[in-house]
Enzyme design. Sequence first.
Site, PDB file in Angstrom:
ATOM      1  N   HIS A   1      18.439  46.637  60.633  1.00 15.56           N
ATOM      2  CA  HIS A   1      18.467  45.167  60.616  1.00 15.56           C
ATOM      3  C   HIS A   1      19.681  44.662  59.841  1.00 15.56           C
ATOM      4  O   HIS A   1      20.416  43.771  60.300  1.00 15.56           O
ATOM      5  CB  HIS A   1      17.197  44.622  59.954  1.00 15.56           C
TER       6      HIS A   1
ATOM      7  N   GLY B   1       2.620  19.635  54.684  1.00 16.72           N
ATOM      8  CA  GLY B   1       3.196  19.846  53.358  1.00 16.72           C
ATOM      9  C   GLY B   1       4.428  19.025  53.058  1.00 16.72           C
ATOM     10  O   GLY B   1       5.060  19.210  52.009  1.00 16.72           O
TER      11      GLY B   1
ATOM     12  N   ASP C   1       8.426  42.872  65.107  1.00 13.96           N
ATOM     13  CA  ASP C   1       9.758  42.515  65.605  1.00 13.96           C
ATOM     14  C   ASP C   1       9.707  42.229  67.101  1.00 13.96           C
ATOM     15  O   ASP C   1      10.338  41.279  67.590  1.00 13.96           O
ATOM     16  CB  ASP C   1      10.746  43.653  65.336  1.00 13.96           C
TER      17      ASP C   1
ATOM     18  N   GLY D   1       5.115  14.314  60.497  1.00 14.38           N
ATOM     19  CA  GLY D   1       5.881  15.367  59.847  1.00 14.38           C
ATOM     20  C   GLY D   1       5.098  16.660  59.785  1.00 14.38           C
ATOM     21  O   GLY D   1       3.886  16.686  60.025  1.00 14.38           O
TER      22      GLY D   1
ATOM     23  N   HIS E   1      15.016  51.889  59.297  1.00 16.00           N
ATOM     24  CA  HIS E   1      14.628  50.685  60.051  1.00 16.00           C
ATOM     25  C   HIS E   1      15.247  49.432  59.426  1.00 16.00           C
ATOM     26  O   HIS E   1      15.892  48.624  60.118  1.00 16.00           O
ATOM     27  CB  HIS E   1      13.095  50.571  60.085  1.00 16.00           C
ATOM     28  N   GLU E   2      15.056  49.261  58.114  1.00 14.15           N
ATOM     29  CA  GLU E   2      15.605  48.078  57.439  1.00 14.15           C
ATOM     30  C   GLU E   2      17.127  48.126  57.387  1.00 14.15           C
ATOM     31  O   GLU E   2      17.793  47.085  57.469  1.00 14.15           O
ATOM     32  CB  GLU E   2      15.024  47.966  56.025  1.00 14.15           C
TER      33      GLU E   2
ATOM     34  N   GLY F   1       4.514  15.759  52.547  1.00 14.61           N
ATOM     35  CA  GLY F   1       4.243  14.649  51.626  1.00 14.61           C
ATOM     36  C   GLY F   1       3.802  13.366  52.283  1.00 14.61           C
ATOM     37  O   GLY F   1       4.039  12.280  51.740  1.00 14.61           O
TER      38      GLY F   1
ATOM     39  N   THR G   1       0.641  12.176  52.857  1.00 16.89           N
ATOM     40  CA  THR G   1      -0.407  11.521  52.061  1.00 16.89           C
ATOM     41  C   THR G   1       0.150  10.973  50.765  1.00 16.89           C
ATOM     42  O   THR G   1      -0.218   9.876  50.319  1.00 16.89           O
ATOM     43  CB  THR G   1      -1.538  12.531  51.770  1.00 16.89           C
TER      44      THR G   1
END
Length: 668
Positions: free
Chosen positions: A475, A252, A547, A249, A471-472, A254, A256
């Site tokens: 998007h 992070g 980008d 996997g 710019h934002e 899980g 362990t």
Amino acid sequence: MVALIVNVWHNAQTMPKQENSKNQKKNKQKPNSNKKKVFKVRIPMGPKMIMNFFSTLLIFFVLISLYSVLASDDTVVETVSISTIAQSVNAGEVDEIVVKGNSVEALLNDGSKVKATKESGSSLTDTLVNYGVDLGVMETLSITIEDDSNFWLVALNIGGFLLPLLFIIFFLWFITRQAKGQGMQAFSFGQSRAKIIDPNDKSKKITFKDIAGAKEAKEELEEIVDFLREPKKFLDIGAQIPKGVLLMGLPGTGKTLLARAVAGEAKVPFFSISGSEFVEMFVGVGASRVRDLFKVAKKSAPAIIFVDEIDAVGRVRGTGVGGGNDEREQTLNQILVEMDGFEPTEKVIVMAATNRPDVLDPALLRPGRFDRRVTIDLPDIDDREAILEVHVRNKPLTEDVHLRTIAERTPGFSGADLYSLVNEAAIVAAREDRKKVGQYDFIRAIEKVLLGPERRSHLLSKREKEITAYHEAGHALVASILPDTDPVHKISIISRGRAAGYTMHLPIVERKFKSKKEFVADLAVTLGGYVVEELIFGDITTGPSNDLQVITAKARAMVTRYGMSDVLGPIAFENDDGAALSGRAPHSKERSEKVAGEIDKEVSRLIMEAKEVAYKVVTEHRTLLDVIAKALIEEETLERKEFDALLRAHGITPKRDVDGVDLDDQGL
């Protein structure tokens, strides 16, 4: 003396090397020697310590010399006869007389001192009277009788010789002890360094109840627990439990934690070690540690051996990947031998974790070794909500906290990411001197985990702020117009991490697959900021640099991994890691120059087509673009409701979910 110290020091350092072969022979003759408790003493031995020792010794002798000089009395006392002292007393020239045994010391009026020796056995008074001293004069005289014991003088004289001698003896003992410690450490060099969790230690015990999500993985591991609890039930019917279980996997997820939960549920000892701990500079040490680990585990059976990051030692042999050193390959060979040597009745199960199963040696994955593989996926929305409930157990929350909403805003988060999210939210609340964690704290923590902390001190000039806002806005506008994109949840021109601004997209529903149309739409959305800068300002800044890296990687993946090129067809030229597909080293050439050129042409074509799509959207909705950019310049941040209001005001319907329910009604 100095030569003696240096010689002993040299012998102490060379002693472990000279005795190493003898000790190894003795160790072979005593198979139970590993039961003895080994004390490891690790003290730095080198030129620096030698210099420190001699500096200390020199300072010690200097201090003794200074004490001897300061303690000595430099006043010269004249020795005279007792009759001379008697005459001085009669003449009134003596102020004080000090008697120490047979020694008589007189302090004269002029400050000088004289001394004499009286007859043994007679008192000072009788002696002076015999020499004609008047008794009346003696009554006015100060006479002091002192103890004639020379204990402190003797102690000082002996101590000046004894203390350096004791110091040298202690140093020789210390060096000899260090040499023995190093010799014993040589014996323990090949012993296992696994951490052991006792099943009766409730403070470290973890069960499946403590783990949220991963339902399929827990169901898969239940039979391992049943075998460890009741092995006879399986053995009586002729069934054999898998000898090895490989947990696969992303980091992070899980792995362990699940392995520890299996040991906790079965109430058996848990031996945990990292794959990198087997590999040492000296060939054969890793293999020795493997043998010792399995030997100890078999004595504690039923038990679980857990090897974390097994890809550090279990990579494919003979490819040169991972260093290709003999030590790593010998260690892997020993693991293969130990796992193959298990008897059917052995009650030791080997569990291992990795996020790179593709690089493991095939011999490690064959039936009879790691023949059971459990894949642990990233948690879905229900699992994320359950994980959040586990992490907020001991944290006071306000009434407005809605874990479902937080789970919906965190697609792609692993269990470790969610733990970090909850912790960051608590830190934010504590910084603001609040006693409870609120919903807004979690929202800010999500942005911090994804993008980094806010940098409000990073002030932009008026023109830079305008460029960032447009710019934002580019998007967000392209993402809102194109049909195969995720809805916009937030737009901000406040710097976070390395970004001057950001636009947050979240999916309406979680998807396991992604279509070509969605990839093309993503390319257009990512190029929205680039196109707007070129259209509005007639120039390009360094702002879209990230980008461009993102769209280039996506377009190349579409061509080389997903077969989404109409020219090259359904062919995979690279694997998930970007390395060429083969069993050989990744540096080998896997495609011709002509094919590589065709790949570059296809990547360029996809990006240019996406740019044209973004350019068309921006030019057709130029008025809305200006409105969004102006709102960002004034407010700096637009939440989803505010952004959707701007869309509705210009005749654009915000994206809805598959059932046609507005996301605003769900609190998103």
